[in-house]
Structures are given as structure tokens and as C-alpha cells.
Design a protein around this motif. Sequence first.
Motif, PDB file in Angstrom:
ATOM      1  N   GLY A  23      60.506  20.849 -27.703  1.00 29.23           N
ATOM      2  CA  GLY A  23      60.844  22.245 -27.880  1.00 29.23           C
ATOM      3  C   GLY A  23      59.989  22.921 -28.923  1.00 29.23           C
ATOM      4  O   GLY A  23      59.224  22.291 -29.671  1.00 29.23           O
ATOM      5  N   LEU A  24      60.138  24.252 -28.996  1.00 32.49           N
ATOM      6  CA  LEU A  24      59.403  25.085 -29.938  1.00 32.49           C
ATOM      7  C   LEU A  24      60.407  25.888 -30.751  1.00 32.49           C
ATOM      8  O   LEU A  24      61.309  26.516 -30.187  1.00 32.49           O
ATOM      9  CB  LEU A  24      58.473  26.045 -29.166  1.00 32.49           C
ATOM     10  CG  LEU A  24      57.636  27.018 -29.984  1.00 32.49           C
ATOM     11  CD1 LEU A  24      56.513  26.266 -30.692  1.00 32.49           C
ATOM     12  CD2 LEU A  24      57.062  28.109 -29.084  1.00 32.49           C
ATOM     13  N   GLU A  77      63.373  26.524 -28.261  1.00 32.92           N
ATOM     14  CA  GLU A  77      63.223  26.763 -26.823  1.00 32.92           C
ATOM     15  C   GLU A  77      62.568  25.543 -26.200  1.00 32.92           C
ATOM     16  O   GLU A  77      61.503  25.104 -26.649  1.00 32.92           O
ATOM     17  CB  GLU A  77      62.363  28.004 -26.551  1.00 32.92           C
ATOM     18  CG  GLU A  77      62.190  28.283 -25.059  1.00 32.92           C
ATOM     19  CD  GLU A  77      61.268  29.469 -24.786  1.00 32.92           C
ATOM     20  OE1 GLU A  77      61.797  30.575 -24.580  1.00 32.92           O
ATOM     21  OE2 GLU A  77      60.038  29.281 -24.780  1.00 32.92           O
ATOM     22  N   LEU A  78      63.214  24.980 -25.183  1.00 32.93           N
ATOM     23  CA  LEU A  78      62.667  23.805 -24.515  1.00 32.93           C
ATOM     24  C   LEU A  78      61.423  24.201 -23.730  1.00 32.93           C
ATOM     25  O   LEU A  78      61.428  25.166 -22.970  1.00 32.93           O
ATOM     26  CB  LEU A  78      63.715  23.192 -23.584  1.00 32.93           C
ATOM     27  CG  LEU A  78      65.081  22.876 -24.221  1.00 32.93           C
ATOM     28  CD1 LEU A  78      65.947  22.113 -23.229  1.00 32.93           C
ATOM     29  CD2 LEU A  78      64.917  22.103 -25.521  1.00 32.93           C
ATOM     30  N   GLU A  79      60.365  23.461 -23.907  1.00 27.63           N
ATOM     31  CA  GLU A  79      59.063  23.872 -23.399  1.00 27.63           C
ATOM     32  C   GLU A  79      58.998  23.932 -21.881  1.00 27.63           C
ATOM     33  O   GLU A  79      58.382  24.823 -21.307  1.00 27.63           O
ATOM     34  CB  GLU A  79      57.971  22.937 -23.943  1.00 27.63           C
ATOM     35  CG  GLU A  79      57.771  23.077 -25.447  1.00 27.63           C
ATOM     36  CD  GLU A  79      56.605  22.243 -25.941  1.00 27.63           C
ATOM     37  OE1 GLU A  79      55.968  21.572 -25.115  1.00 27.63           O
ATOM     38  OE2 GLU A  79      56.337  22.262 -27.157  1.00 27.63           O
ATOM     39  N   GLY A  94      57.517  28.234 -34.999  1.00 34.85           N
ATOM     40  CA  GLY A  94      56.275  27.764 -34.394  1.00 34.85           C
ATOM     41  C   GLY A  94      56.112  26.258 -34.388  1.00 34.85           C
ATOM     42  O   GLY A  94      55.228  25.729 -33.712  1.00 34.85           O
ATOM     43  N   ASP A  95      56.979  25.537 -35.144  1.00 31.85           N
ATOM     44  CA  ASP A  95      56.897  24.073 -35.147  1.00 31.85           C
ATOM     45  C   ASP A  95      57.371  23.512 -33.808  1.00 31.85           C
ATOM     46  O   ASP A  95      58.287  24.060 -33.180  1.00 31.85           O
ATOM     47  CB  ASP A  95      57.779  23.497 -36.267  1.00 31.85           C
ATOM     48  CG  ASP A  95      57.135  23.642 -37.631  1.00 31.85           C
ATOM     49  OD1 ASP A  95      55.954  24.034 -37.688  1.00 31.85           O
ATOM     50  OD2 ASP A  95      57.840  23.406 -38.638  1.00 31.85           O
ATOM     51  N   ARG A  96      56.762  22.422 -33.405  1.00 35.87           N
ATOM     52  CA  ARG A  96      57.201  21.723 -32.192  1.00 35.87           C
ATOM     53  C   ARG A  96      58.042  20.518 -32.615  1.00 35.87           C
ATOM     54  O   ARG A  96      57.664  19.762 -33.520  1.00 35.87           O
ATOM     55  CB  ARG A  96      56.006  21.279 -31.359  1.00 35.87           C
ATOM     56  CG  ARG A  96      55.176  22.463 -30.883  1.00 35.87           C
ATOM     57  CD  ARG A  96      54.053  22.084 -29.939  1.00 35.87           C
ATOM     58  NE  ARG A  96      53.278  23.254 -29.569  1.00 35.87           N
ATOM     59  CZ  ARG A  96      53.600  24.098 -28.599  1.00 35.87           C
ATOM     60  NH1 ARG A  96      54.695  23.870 -27.897  1.00 35.87           N
ATOM     61  NH2 ARG A  96      52.867  25.150 -28.323  1.00 35.87           N
ATOM     62  N   VAL A  97      59.182  20.367 -31.969  1.00 35.43           N
ATOM     63  CA  VAL A  97      60.125  19.315 -32.344  1.00 35.43           C
ATOM     64  C   VAL A  97      60.634  18.620 -31.084  1.00 35.43           C
ATOM     65  O   VAL A  97      60.595  19.173 -29.982  1.00 35.43           O
ATOM     66  CB  VAL A  97      61.319  19.880 -33.153  1.00 35.43           C
ATOM     67  CG1 VAL A  97      60.876  20.380 -34.508  1.00 35.43           C
ATOM     68  CG2 VAL A  97      62.001  21.005 -32.375  1.00 35.43           C
ATOM     69  N   ARG A  98      61.107  17.397 -31.294  1.00 36.07           N
ATOM     70  CA  ARG A  98      61.780  16.645 -30.235  1.00 36.07           C
ATOM     71  C   ARG A  98      63.274  16.734 -30.503  1.00 36.07           C
ATOM     72  O   ARG A  98      63.738  16.437 -31.608  1.00 36.07           O
ATOM     73  CB  ARG A  98      61.330  15.183 -30.258  1.00 36.07           C
ATOM     74  CG  ARG A  98      61.882  14.312 -29.142  1.00 36.07           C
ATOM     75  CD  ARG A  98      61.193  14.575 -27.831  1.00 36.07           C
ATOM     76  NE  ARG A  98      61.639  13.664 -26.780  1.00 36.07           N
ATOM     77  CZ  ARG A  98      61.304  13.773 -25.511  1.00 36.07           C
ATOM     78  NH1 ARG A  98      60.508  14.778 -25.118  1.00 36.07           N
ATOM     79  NH2 ARG A  98      61.743  12.917 -24.613  1.00 36.07           N
ATOM     80  N   VAL A  99      64.035  17.188 -29.497  1.00 34.99           N
ATOM     81  CA  VAL A  99      65.470  17.397 -29.714  1.00 34.99           C
ATOM     82  C   VAL A  99      66.271  16.702 -28.616  1.00 34.99           C
ATOM     83  O   VAL A  99      65.751  16.383 -27.541  1.00 34.99           O
ATOM     84  CB  VAL A  99      65.823  18.901 -29.750  1.00 34.99           C
ATOM     85  CG1 VAL A  99      65.179  19.583 -30.944  1.00 34.99           C
ATOM     86  CG2 VAL A  99      65.428  19.585 -28.452  1.00 34.99           C
ATOM     87  N   VAL A 129      65.443  14.702 -32.907  1.00 32.37           N
ATOM     88  CA  VAL A 129      65.192  13.272 -32.665  1.00 32.37           C
ATOM     89  C   VAL A 129      64.064  12.849 -33.594  1.00 32.37           C
ATOM     90  O   VAL A 129      62.925  13.307 -33.465  1.00 32.37           O
ATOM     91  CB  VAL A 129      64.798  13.029 -31.195  1.00 32.37           C
ATOM     92  CG1 VAL A 129      64.474  11.553 -30.978  1.00 32.37           C
ATOM     93  CG2 VAL A 129      65.913  13.493 -30.270  1.00 32.37           C
ATOM     94  N   GLU A 130      64.394  11.997 -34.583  1.00 29.56           N
ATOM     95  CA  GLU A 130      63.381  11.546 -35.531  1.00 29.56           C
ATOM     96  C   GLU A 130      62.544  10.425 -34.926  1.00 29.56           C
ATOM     97  O   GLU A 130      63.065   9.581 -34.175  1.00 29.56           O
ATOM     98  CB  GLU A 130      64.050  11.007 -36.800  1.00 29.56           C
ATOM     99  CG  GLU A 130      64.616  12.081 -37.701  1.00 29.56           C
ATOM    100  CD  GLU A 130      65.052  11.475 -39.019  1.00 29.56           C
ATOM    101  OE1 GLU A 130      64.419  11.755 -40.037  1.00 29.56           O
ATOM    102  OE2 GLU A 130      66.023  10.695 -39.012  1.00 29.56           O
ATOM    103  N   PRO A 131      61.261  10.380 -35.265  1.00 30.20           N
ATOM    104  CA  PRO A 131      60.451   9.229 -34.860  1.00 30.20           C
ATOM    105  C   PRO A 131      61.015   7.941 -35.447  1.00 30.20           C
ATOM    106  O   PRO A 131      61.615   7.943 -36.528  1.00 30.20           O
ATOM    107  CB  PRO A 131      59.067   9.551 -35.442  1.00 30.20           C
ATOM    108  CG  PRO A 131      59.078  11.043 -35.647  1.00 30.20           C
ATOM    109  CD  PRO A 131      60.493  11.397 -35.966  1.00 30.20           C
TER     110      PRO A 131
END
Length: 699
Positions: free
Chosen positions: A603-604, A616-618, A657-662, A679-681
Motif C-alpha cells: 500500500g501507499l 491505499e492498496l496499490e 508517500g511511504d510504501r508499506v506492507r499491511v 506487517v514488519e519484515p
Amino acid sequence: PSWQRFVDIARCYQLPFYELRCPWGEWPEVTRLQQILEDHKNISHVAMVHHETSTGLLNPLPEVAAMARERQVSLIVDAISSLGGVPVDVQAQQIDYLLSTSNKCLQGMPGLAWVICRRQALEHSRQLPRRSFYLNLYQQYEHFEANGQMQFTPPVQVVYALAQAIREFWQEGAAARFQRYRRNWQTLMAGLQELGFRTLLPLERQSPLLTTVLEPTDPRYSFDRLHDGRFLLHVHIADVSHYVLPGSPIDQEAFLRGTSVYFPDRAVPMLPLELSTEICSLKPGVDRLCLSALLEIDRQGDVVRQEFCRSVIRSVERMTYTDVYLILEGDPGLRQRYAALVPRFELMKELALILNRRRMKRGAIDFDLPEPLLLFDEEGLMTGIQRTPRNIAHRIIEEFMLAANEAVSRHLEEHLPESLFRVHEPPDAQKVLDFEQIAARFGHTLGIAAFPARRFPVVTRTSDGRKLRRDIVRLEEGLKITSRMYQKLVEKLEGKPEERILNYLMLRSLKQARYSEKNIGHFALAAKSYTHFTSPIRRYPDLIVHRLLSAWLDGREPDVGDLHEIAEQCSETERRAADAERELIEWKKVKFMTGRIGDEFDGLIISTTKFGFFVELEDLFVEGLVPIDLLPGDRWNYHENTRKIIAERSRREYKIGDRVRVRLDKVDGVERRLFFSVVEPESERRLRPSKGAARKRRP
């Protein structure tokens, strides 16, 4: 066509008449004329055009003249474009009135019309009521006989030129003149046939004075390219105003609805389906009534000539955006199937790109933001979300519609005391400042040198006793903002990681376009005058604009009601429809995501607040909240001055503007909200101490 003038004259003088129509380029059937004269004994005159200059058709004068003599009716012949070029025997054919001019085949100067008539017919006209002072034929004749000159001031130079032309005609000889025209025509025909051209008319109906040829079917040929290097853009819009009359029940309901509403799996039309999908739908091979904008556009994209009219059109094909796109991309199967239309599509693409460059040059903004397309199965169940396709085929239609809307708006503004406009005001300075502060964190700016503002420092205390300092900015008057500033930044952002989020935020900084009876221009389009003309089936403002244009075409005062009230109502119904569409789409999205709890997505971050950030899911264009108290591994705080969420100990941060895994944790179907967690690495989870270990180290 030339014969239409006879009809217009008869209507102007309120003369009863019968019109004998025939297919384009064909002779009138003498038997039909005979039947009309037989059925209507009161007919006194037959009027005909000898040479039809719209096609080059030479009508059968001897047969019509014989019929007129047999029925003892007067014969009026328009020989304006034939006299002096082909034989016309007034005496032998007993033509009562023959009309012609000083130019055309007589080769004199234009400016003098005259009549050859039988004296008996002229004397008879003396008994008829006078309908005109200046154009009374017998009065002109009587004055000339008595004084040897015209009743009113003559065009002396034209008369002398006509006298000289007549002398040259007899010097050459009538037979020689007719033969010369025929030889020239035969030479032309031979050359055209050698080049592969086909004529519109068969030779027996073709005059030697004017030749009409069919356009070549060779894909390399384009009349528009040969016409002064300009483009002829004809935009034909179904004439809904012909069917939906002001104040009618359908009109009242359309005014209340204001617009059609388009939901993901259905539509609520503004007009009944019998109109919107049938009689006002431009179906291929079917005649339809239209209002047309005929634009001539030069190579720079400027409209150099325009005309507006009513029309009847018959479309050739019903094309899809996908097929046109594939044709322009070179799909061999489709190019072969639509071979006759391929040159037109390529020409349309060329013109659309020119029009787009022209708009960009003046400062129009084009964000080109992706829009979601919801997918459904045969049972109406949602199966997925993808990006709405947008290609050059969409661009072609957009540019042509924009050009027509602008042309109509300028025309109505110039020719009518009031009109209905689509306006877009410049943005509020405060919203521009807010955007500038965010854009600056990405290293971008709109290019505004300095904001005329005053800053007031404010210090507040948090619950744990810390002091936070922030500035309240009050903007002064005088900030100059132009659409070109936005446009340049859009171009600069193209292809960069932050393009999506900054374009989205730029759009949010702008005001919403609306309808108004007062023209204040359109900021985003950089247009001085703009309206909506091209969608009267689905937008009520377009129907009003059609009525305004129709009033101008008829030469009457518009009677469309209170334009201020109409503008307010249409702006409100537009917002209402947009809200309904958005709410249903969000509901569909939430329902779709219910079955994906526990799934992970990329997501963004599109917004940050004191209670978390929105992502927002890409791939799915779905938004949801990541609550701040669910962020892992630290205590997190929202910093209003930088709009960042920052960890107290590690100083890690989340920003727009950051991209994250959720991961999707919860779906609130009532409030239509989605809740995610980060979701953390795996590497970060191993390095972070557990909560129990942290407690053991406390004193």
C-alpha cells in the motif's frame, strides 16, 4: 441544394406549394409531376432548377417544359448556372420566366440578376398583388420602357461588363461556346478516369459544366489533409431538445434528477430508456436528429472557422475504445476488418494530439489519476478491482468533446445575452499552502516565489508535559496562482515514485467545478469560456445549452427559465450523484474485502492523522486506516508540523508517500471502514526485544 431556394421563397411569401423531392443526384420522375398536376388543378406555376450545382445534375428541361405546356401552367426556370454553357431555347420550350445572372457561363462580373420572360406572362403579372417594392418585376419593366434605364441606381460597371461578355459570346458563337465547355469537360473526365476516380452521376445525367467525383477509397488519400493542411472536425450530438420540450413531464423529472447516475453494476438514467437508448442513441445505419458543431482547425490546434447547425446523421459503425486502440496500435485483423475507416482513425489521432498540445501550451492540467473498475461475475457478485483502462482512443474522444464544448460556449457567450457555463475557480490560497508544505518534503514546489503571509507561534503541552511549538499561518491577499504552475509540476512528477500521491494531493487542493450563469473561466482547463454541450442524454445542463443554441439557430429569444436556479440545481444534483456513486463503490469494496481478512497487501500512505495513517492498496484502489496504537515496536506520536508519525525511541517514521506492507485485520460493514496493521519484515521483528524483556530491564 439550389431548389431549396424556391421552397424558402414560397414559404417567405406564404405561397401554397407542392414539393417534388427525388433522391440525391437523380432526375425527377415526370410521371410524378404529371400526377401532382392532375391531382391539384389549382397549381398555376411549375418552378425548376435547370442545372443543380450541388451535384452537376442537368435536369430534364425539355420533358418538364412539355408537361407544363400540356397542363397549361407557367414554367419558371432557374438557369443561373447553365445559360451560356448549354443550349436553352426559351421560345421553343415556351419558358415563361428564365432567371439568370451576369456571371457564371456568360463570363461577366457577378452582381446583376435578370429575367427573360414571355411578354404575355409579364403582362399577366401586372394583375397580381404586389409583394415587394424593389423587386417588382413588372414595375421594373414599365419604368425601363418609359425611361430607357433601370428604376433604381444601376451597377454601371457590372452592366458594361455584361454587355462586353454578351458581345464575346456572339463573337465566339453559341455552338462554339457550348462545344468548348464540352471539350474541356471531356478532357477532365478522361484524366479523372485515368487516375481511377469515379463520378457521382451517370454520364446521361451529368452536365459538362460541373463534375462531382466520389472520394477515392485508397487509404493514402485524405481530403482533410489536402484542404489547406487543416482538419475538419464535425461533432454531432443527439438533439435531445427536439424530443424533451420545456415544462413537459419528462423535462421536469430530468431537471429534478439533473444527471444520470452510474453505479458499478447498473445505471439510473436521467431520461427514459426509450430516449436515452433508442431514439436519441446514435445507432449505426439509422438516421438520427442532431445538433452539430462543424469546426475547421489549423495545424496549431486553433479553430479558424466554425458553424453550428441542425443535422440528420447516419453513423457507419459502433466502435469500442479497445478496438480503436488496437487498430491504431497496428492489429492486422482489425485493420483489415475496418480498412475503410483506418485512415480516419489515424487522422483523428493526429488531430487529438495537436489539440492536446494546444491545451497543454496554454496551461491546462491533466492529472491522469487511475480510477477503479469493479469487476462482477454473471450473478452480479464482485470478483475484483482493477485500474480503468485509458488509452489514445479515450484521449481522442476527450479532446474532440472539449473542443466542441469550448466552441459552443464561446459562440453562445458572444451571440446571446445570457448562457450557462461550466466554471472552475482558482484554488484557495490556504489549500495551496498546505500542498506546498507537503510537496516540499519531497523536494518539489509549484513555483510560487513567496506566500504573502503572517506567522503566529503557538506553544501547547502534551499529556506527558512536553511542549510542542507550531505556527499558525494567516495568508494575506494577493497570491497569484495559475494552472500552468500545476501543469509544470505534473510534468515534472511523471514517472517518479511520488507522482501518484502528489497528483492526488494537488487534485484535492483544487476547488470543485460547477455550473453558473456567470462566466469566470475554467481554471483546470485554462479556458476562458467553457460549457457542457456534448452529453444532453445524461446531463441536464447540456440539454439547456442545446435549447440555447437552438434558439440562436431559429433567430428567437431563448426561453429556458432562470439560469441561476438551473445552475444551482445542476451543481447540487451533480454532487449528489457523485456522492451516491462513491458511497456505493466504497460499500462494494468493503463487501469484497470481507472475505480477505488476514491477507497482506502492498500500500501507499496517502494521509496521516493523530490517530494513525490511511493507506491505499496499490492493486485494488482500496483505502483503510492503520491505527496509531497498533503500530509495532514503540510508542508513536503524530507531529502536526511535519505531518509525520514518529517513534519515540527508534525515531522511525511514517509519512505521506511511504510504501508499506499491511495486513487486513477488521472490516466494519456498518461504517464501511477497513482497518489494517503494518506487517514488519522478519529481520526487524527478530531485532526488536519482546515486551517481557523490556519490563525486566526496568529498575
